[in-house]
Design a protein around this motif. Structure first.
Motif, short mmCIF file in Angstrom:
data_model
loop_
_atom_site.label_atom_id
_atom_site.label_comp_id
_atom_site.label_asym_id
_atom_site.label_seq_id
_atom_site.Cartn_x
_atom_site.Cartn_y
_atom_site.Cartn_z
N VAL A 243 0.84 -1.19 0.00
CA VAL A 243 0.00 0.00 0.00
C VAL A 243 0.88 1.24 0.00
O VAL A 243 1.86 1.32 0.76
N ASP A 244 0.56 2.21 -0.86
CA ASP A 244 1.20 3.53 -0.81
C ASP A 244 0.56 4.29 0.35
O ASP A 244 -0.46 4.97 0.18
N VAL A 245 1.15 4.17 1.54
CA VAL A 245 0.43 4.55 2.75
C VAL A 245 0.18 6.05 2.88
O VAL A 245 -0.83 6.47 3.47
N VAL A 246 1.06 6.87 2.36
CA VAL A 246 0.87 8.32 2.50
C VAL A 246 -0.17 8.82 1.50
O VAL A 246 -1.07 9.59 1.86
N THR A 247 -0.10 8.37 0.26
CA THR A 247 -1.04 8.87 -0.74
C THR A 247 -2.44 8.30 -0.53
O THR A 247 -3.43 8.97 -0.84
N THR A 248 -2.56 7.09 0.01
CA THR A 248 -3.90 6.57 0.28
C THR A 248 -4.50 7.18 1.53
O THR A 248 -5.72 7.30 1.65
N GLY A 249 -3.67 7.54 2.49
CA GLY A 249 -4.17 8.08 3.75
C GLY A 249 -4.28 7.01 4.82
O GLY A 249 -4.47 5.83 4.55
N TRP A 250 -4.16 7.45 6.06
CA TRP A 250 -4.07 6.52 7.18
C TRP A 250 -5.38 5.81 7.47
O TRP A 250 -5.38 4.67 7.96
N ALA A 251 -6.50 6.43 7.18
CA ALA A 251 -7.77 5.73 7.36
C ALA A 251 -7.84 4.51 6.44
O ALA A 251 -8.30 3.43 6.84
N ALA A 252 -7.37 4.68 5.20
CA ALA A 252 -7.36 3.57 4.26
C ALA A 252 -6.40 2.48 4.74
O ALA A 252 -6.70 1.27 4.61
N VAL A 253 -5.26 2.87 5.29
CA VAL A 253 -4.32 1.88 5.80
C VAL A 253 -4.96 1.07 6.93
O VAL A 253 -4.81 -0.16 7.01
N GLN A 254 -5.71 1.75 7.79
CA GLN A 254 -6.38 1.05 8.88
C GLN A 254 -7.42 0.06 8.34
O GLN A 254 -7.57 -1.05 8.88
N GLN A 255 -8.10 0.42 7.28
CA GLN A 255 -9.06 -0.50 6.66
C GLN A 255 -8.35 -1.72 6.07
O GLN A 255 -8.81 -2.86 6.22
N VAL A 256 -7.23 -1.48 5.39
CA VAL A 256 -6.48 -2.58 4.80
C VAL A 256 -5.95 -3.51 5.90
O VAL A 256 -6.00 -4.74 5.77
N ARG A 257 -5.47 -2.94 7.00
CA ARG A 257 -4.97 -3.75 8.12
C ARG A 257 -6.07 -4.68 8.64
O ARG A 257 -5.83 -5.87 8.89
N GLU A 258 -7.26 -4.15 8.78
CA GLU A 258 -8.36 -4.97 9.28
C GLU A 258 -8.70 -6.09 8.30
O GLU A 258 -8.90 -7.25 8.69
N ARG A 259 -8.73 -5.76 7.00
CA ARG A 259 -9.06 -6.77 5.99
C ARG A 259 -7.95 -7.82 5.89
O ARG A 259 -8.22 -9.02 5.72
#
Length: 416
Positions: A243-259
């Motif tokens: 995941v491109d963590v900065v460009t996607t944003g941290w909320a998106a990273v948290q969603q990916v972590r859960e999935r």
């Protein structure tokens, strides 16, 4: 009773164990002294404003406190009460400690340098699912650094070309193939085709080498699409997503972590766009803090630099890596990835600087080998094994012609 900027400054305040304590580099504006600037940082990042407010009761308990000023180093320390933050909501936390204050007229420059995370807030986040254990749980690296490469050119390769490069890299000895940050689902290399064809070559390479191989698949996209790509990666037997963590944003990273936890997938974090926040050393948000945020949100790998040995700007890579490896209330650690202009001749100095509990990734330093990707992969793997074992690279080159060729081509010079 009025609340003013002065209420946000108390140099005798001793932060509690539940406070989030942040260190800022500050250059006060010409019409501000240090007390003025520090109090405004604490005010704007918590519950203050420019006008005097008439407030009563417990609202004052939610005010941040500028509790230390070091004019020699240009730093201001601010303590934030835990109640200011919504547990497990990283965007909200950053909107406080790295929000409007970065644009205030009261300071000419301001940079969030470091955070001391209290247990209650830190453990409201999941942290990494695997961390450095990916070296043994998902790969066969053991005590040596894991090795990875990105096909080059960065974009433009067809799916067949991309998968073939993966096969050559894997059979040359590398653990991981990685998508580049700007390769997602383009017509010349569609996402699902690249996933299936690359994994087919991965399986072929595993059969031939007897080693575990995997693929850092870039799932970066809008929220729903990204989660669907995570599901697809798991369905086809991929152990990692990127995941491109900065460009996607941290909320998106948290969603990916859960999935990813549903599927048992590890997360490789690419930090594309980080320099928009951290390249100017007197303004923005440090890479140290970005790495801290990434660990809390739950990535397993993150790029942290090359300690000045690669093509990118120097930064405190050893200090960042130490924090990522350190104890944090029982949360898993993170495996730092060194990348950006690396080649086999730089590996001994890299491991001297950063140790072996890292990943080593080279793109041009593999595919630019005079004899091609397979030879470049063999050279990198041998260099990593030698450096991890304390064997001089010149000795290693004597029994590995591919490494000797790489050293003849690049020496130990840093590219630009």
């Amino acid at each position: 009773m009025g609340i003013t900027y002065d209420d946000f400054l108390d140099l005798d305040y001793d932060p509690t164990e539940t406070d989030l304590v942040c260190e800022f580099y500050v250059e006060p504006a010409a019409d501000m002294d240090w007390d003025d600037a520090a109090s405004r940082v604490a005010s704007e990042s918590s519950n203050g404003t420019w006008a005097e407010l008439q407030v009563e009761g417990s609202i004052r308990d939610l005010s941040a406190t500028a509790c230390d000023i070091d004019e020699d180093s240009g730093t201001v320390t601010v303590a934030y009460p835990d109640a200011l933050f919504e547990p497990g909501n990283m965007p909200q936390v950053l909107s406080c400690i790295a929000g409007n204050i970065l644009g205030m007229k009261a300071v000419d420059r301001i940079r969030l340098l470091d955070c001391d995370w209290p247990e209650q807030l830190a453990t409201s986040f999941p942290g990494p699912q695997f961390g450095t254990s990916v070296k043994s749980e998902l790969l066969d690296a053991g005590e040596r650094p894991i090795t990875a490469t990105v096909p080059k050119p960065k974009v433009g390769l067809s799916t067949d070309q991309h998968a073939q490069i993966g096969y050559e890299a894997w059979t040359g000895g590398l653990d991981l193939l990685k998508d580049d940050e700007n390769l997602t689902d383009q017509a010349f290399n569609p996402f699902e085709d690249r996933l299936t064809e690359s994994l087919a070559q991965r399986d072929r390479a595993e059969d031939e080498t007897g080693e575990t191989k995997s693929y850092l698949l870039n799932v970066t996209a809008s929220g729903t699409e990204m989660l669907e790509r995570v599901d697809l990666a798991a369905e086809h037997g991929c152990e990692f997503v990127m995941v491109d963590v900065v460009t996607t944003g941290w909320a998106a990273v948290q969603q990916v972590r859960e999935r990813c936890e549903r599927h048992g997938l590890a997360i490789h974090a690419h930090r594309a766009m980080h320099a928009a926040f951290d390249r100017v050393p007197t303004h923005g948000v440090s890479m140290r803090v970005l790495a801290q945020v990434a660990r809390l949100c739950g990535v397993d790998h993150i790029h942290t630099g090359t300690a000045g040995l690669g093509k990118l700007e120097n930064e405190d890579t050893p200090g960042i890596n130490e924090w990522l490896h350190g104890e944090l209330y029982g949360l898993n650690d993170v495996l730092p990835m060194a990348s950006g202009g690396l080649h086999p001749g730089l590996v001994p100095a890299l491991l001297d600087a950063l140790g072996t509990n890292i990943g080593v990734q080279a793109g041009g330093g593999v595919h630019g080998h005079p004899d091609g990707t397979h030879a470049g992969a063999k050279a990198l793997r041998r260099a990593v094994e030698a450096a991890a074992a304390g064997e001089p690279i010149a000795d290693a080159a004597e029994d590995t012609p591919e490494l000797a060729t790489a050293i003849d081509k690049w020496g130990t010079e840093t590219p630009r």
